[in-house]
Design an enzyme around this catalytic site. Structure first.
Site, PDB file in Angstrom:
ATOM      1  N   GLU A  66       0.834  -1.207   0.000  1.00 56.08           N
ATOM      2  CA  GLU A  66       0.000   0.000   0.000  1.00 56.08           C
ATOM      3  C   GLU A  66       0.873   1.264   0.000  1.00 56.08           C
ATOM      4  O   GLU A  66       1.809   1.373   0.790  1.00 56.08           O
ATOM      5  CB  GLU A  66      -0.902  -0.015   1.239  1.00 56.08           C
ATOM      6  CG  GLU A  66      -1.771   1.211   1.399  1.00 56.08           C
ATOM      7  CD  GLU A  66      -2.482   1.237   2.747  1.00 56.08           C
ATOM      8  OE1 GLU A  66      -3.473   1.976   2.871  1.00 56.08           O
ATOM      9  OE2 GLU A  66      -2.050   0.515   3.671  1.00 56.08           O
TER      10      GLU A  66
ATOM     11  N   LYS B  78      -9.370   2.317  -3.153  1.00 58.07           N
ATOM     12  CA  LYS B  78      -9.858   1.825  -1.868  1.00 58.07           C
ATOM     13  C   LYS B  78     -11.213   2.447  -1.546  1.00 58.07           C
ATOM     14  O   LYS B  78     -11.396   3.657  -1.698  1.00 58.07           O
ATOM     15  CB  LYS B  78      -8.835   2.163  -0.775  1.00 58.07           C
ATOM     16  CG  LYS B  78      -9.171   1.614   0.609  1.00 58.07           C
ATOM     17  CD  LYS B  78      -8.056   1.957   1.594  1.00 58.07           C
ATOM     18  CE  LYS B  78      -8.346   1.402   2.977  1.00 58.07           C
ATOM     19  NZ  LYS B  78      -7.272   1.729   3.939  1.00 58.07           N
TER      20      LYS B  78
ATOM     21  N   CYS C 262      -5.342  -2.719   2.660  1.00 60.44           N
ATOM     22  CA  CYS C 262      -5.211  -2.562   4.109  1.00 60.44           C
ATOM     23  C   CYS C 262      -6.486  -2.930   4.845  1.00 60.44           C
ATOM     24  O   CYS C 262      -6.896  -4.074   4.914  1.00 60.44           O
ATOM     25  CB  CYS C 262      -4.757  -1.123   4.413  1.00 60.44           C
ATOM     26  SG  CYS C 262      -4.293  -0.852   6.139  1.00 60.44           S
TER      27      CYS C 262
END
Length: 512
Positions: A274, A332, A380
């Site tokens: 990430e 995301k 994440c």
């Protein structure tokens, strides 16, 4: 012994009962990853039920449940303080409030089941109601205020090695929420009669048997692909230091070149963690060209920040092909409240996240990258959300999870995050490959079996042969409706079959 204990607990009042509930919750956290002291639940869950049934009303029971949840989450989430200390100059004042404040909110989701369990008959009926309502509350905390379903009790079975492989296979049927329900029922077994305890032992044997049987058949033929997980091991305090950006970028290029060279020209894909790239890959053509050169034409999935049409930042994953061409982008969509964005319910004028933080992506999406099997992406925090990991309408062949756990140091946080990712592999029946900045980078097959690992705070790369996917398990097809329905049925059984507290006389109960 359980009767003596519950009699004593039933007699506690006021702050003594609250303190006991808090201590029981704190001890329960020892069963969570990565400690896994599961036997403590055989004491703490019966203790909670004893405190609930000894309460003089549902509000008192809810208060005791709240204290239990507070202790559980304060210990289970202590690692959040590590993240605050990285910004100690700005947020030092949050240190004594952040974890207790979050624990206080999450404890509400234990208070509600406790209040309902008070109305059930002591013993297995109360355990059924508590377990069913707990599952419903856990599902609710997956959605309320954008959700924070961290450390569900079902994750206690994510043990290292073969024992964990066996115990988590049931997640393919009911998901981690279903495991939570069974965990509470098994932990409450000391309060049952001999028949109930025998049923609990039989249930545990059947659970283990299912896990062993599911692990027996060989996996289908795997695609010819090696996934090269890059772990740059960049400390959080250095990650955005402008004077170090070139050296950090060069480190990832060097590791990529080494990994691809050792792959012996076999089909491969490189995965960076990430926001690994300090360069903005969206606009920096030269940075993408350097990545492509280091990868020698091998596709690279690299985490980077990008800006959308409204000039809002997005936490993204770029698929970079030969010549530095962008083949696909994933944004995301499950953002961390107060970490990546500022919730709109925060009073106007209070600025916690500068500029409102990141913009949210559209949702789960499967990337179709030339030369690769279709891949689902979890960035994440997204790995902790059951049944929201992939796009079921465009089912991928594997999942890539990129993360930066450097915020949380060498604490329980990265290990709990890893446990969540492993459970997503079992629930979806898909291999999951995880690249973490400072670790832990891991390859899991479609049954959650760990194939390879690069530990905490190590610099290097991890080659993993991509395993085959399994047909979509029951849980992947039904989703949250299955544990939701199971939770409802458990509550009905506890109330209807066991009768309610109001409809029976139980003067001879040790809890009265």
């Amino acid at each position: 012994m359980p009767v003596i204990l519950t009699e004593w607990l039933a007699g506690l009042r006021g702050w003594r009962a609250d303190l006991t509930a808090c201590l029981m919750g704190a001890v329960s956290a020892l069963a969570l990853p990565p400690v896994y002291v599961l036997p403590v639940l055989l004491v703490t869950v019966p203790a909670l039920l004893g405190l609930i049934q000894g309460a003089r009303g549902p509000l008192v029971a809810a208060r005791r449940g709240w204290w239990f949840g507070f202790g559980l989450h304060v210990v289970g989430l202590y690692w959040i303080t590590e993240a605050i200390l990285y910004e100690a100059a700005r947020f030092w004042w949050l240190v004594p409030f952040a974890v207790p404040g979050l624990a206080a909110i999450l404890a509400v989701f234990v208070a509600f089941p406790a209040a309902l369990a008070w109305r059930a008959r002591p013993g297995w009926p109360a355990a059924l109601v508590l377990a069913g309502a707990w599952v419903l509350a856990d599902i609710a905390r997956q959605f309320i205020a954008t959700g924070f379903p961290w450390n569900p009790l079902g994750s206690v079975w994510e043990l290292p090695g073969w024992p964990g492989d066996v115990m988590i296979q049931a997640a393919s049927l009911v998901g981690v929420h279903g495991l939570t329900l069974v965990t509470i029922l098994l932990a409450a077994a000391p309060l049952y009669g001999w028949l109930g305890r025998g049923a609990a032992v039989l249930g545990l044997v059947l659970w283990c048997g299912f896990g062993i049987l599911r692990l027996q058949p060989p996996l289908p033929a795997a695609p010819d692909l090696t996934v090269l997980l890059i772990q740059g091991n960049v400390a959080q305090g250095q990650k955005w230091d402008r004077s170090l950006m070139v050296s950090i970028f060069r480190r990832y290029l060097d590791l990529t070149h080494q990994a691809v060279t050792q792959a012996d020209d076999r089909p491969a894909v490189v995965v960076w963690p990430e926001t690994a790239s300090p360069a903005l890959l969206q606009t920096d053509d030269r940075a993408r060209e350097l990545i492509a050169e280091a990868a020698r034409g091998t596709p690279v999935l690299a985490g980077s920040v990008r800006f959308d049409e409204a000039d809002r930042p997005r936490n993204s994953l770029f698929a970079i092909g030969d010549g530095g061409v962008i083949d696909a982008i994933y944004d995301k969509w499950h953002l961390v409240p107060f970490g990546e964005y500022q919730p709109n319910w925060v009073p106007i004028g209070i600025q916690v996240v500068p500029g409102g933080g990141f913009a949210r992506g559209p949702g789960p999406r499967t990337l179709h990258v030339p030369g690769l099997p279709p891949v689902g992406v979890l960035i994440c925090y997204e790995a902790i959300f059951p049944s929201q990991a992939i796009d079921p309408a465009d089912r991928p062949a594997w999942i890539v999870n990129v993360t930066n756990d450097a915020w949380f140091g060498n604490s329980t946080g990265p290990r709990q995050h890893l446990a969540a990712a492993r459970l997503r592999a079992v629930e979806e029946g898909l291999p999951l490959l995880r690249a973490a900045n400072t670790g832990i980078s891991v390859g899991f097959d479609a049954r959650g079996h760990e194939m390879a690992r690069l530990g905490m705070q190590q610099t290097g790369f991890l080659p993993v042969r991509l395993p085959a996917a399994l047909p979509a398990p029951i849980y992947a097809r039904v989703g949250l409706w299955l544990p939701f329905g199971t939770g409802i049925l458990a509550m009905i059984a506890g109330f209807v079959v066991g009768k309610t507290r109001r409809n029976i006389k139980y003067e001879n109960s040790p809890l009265n």
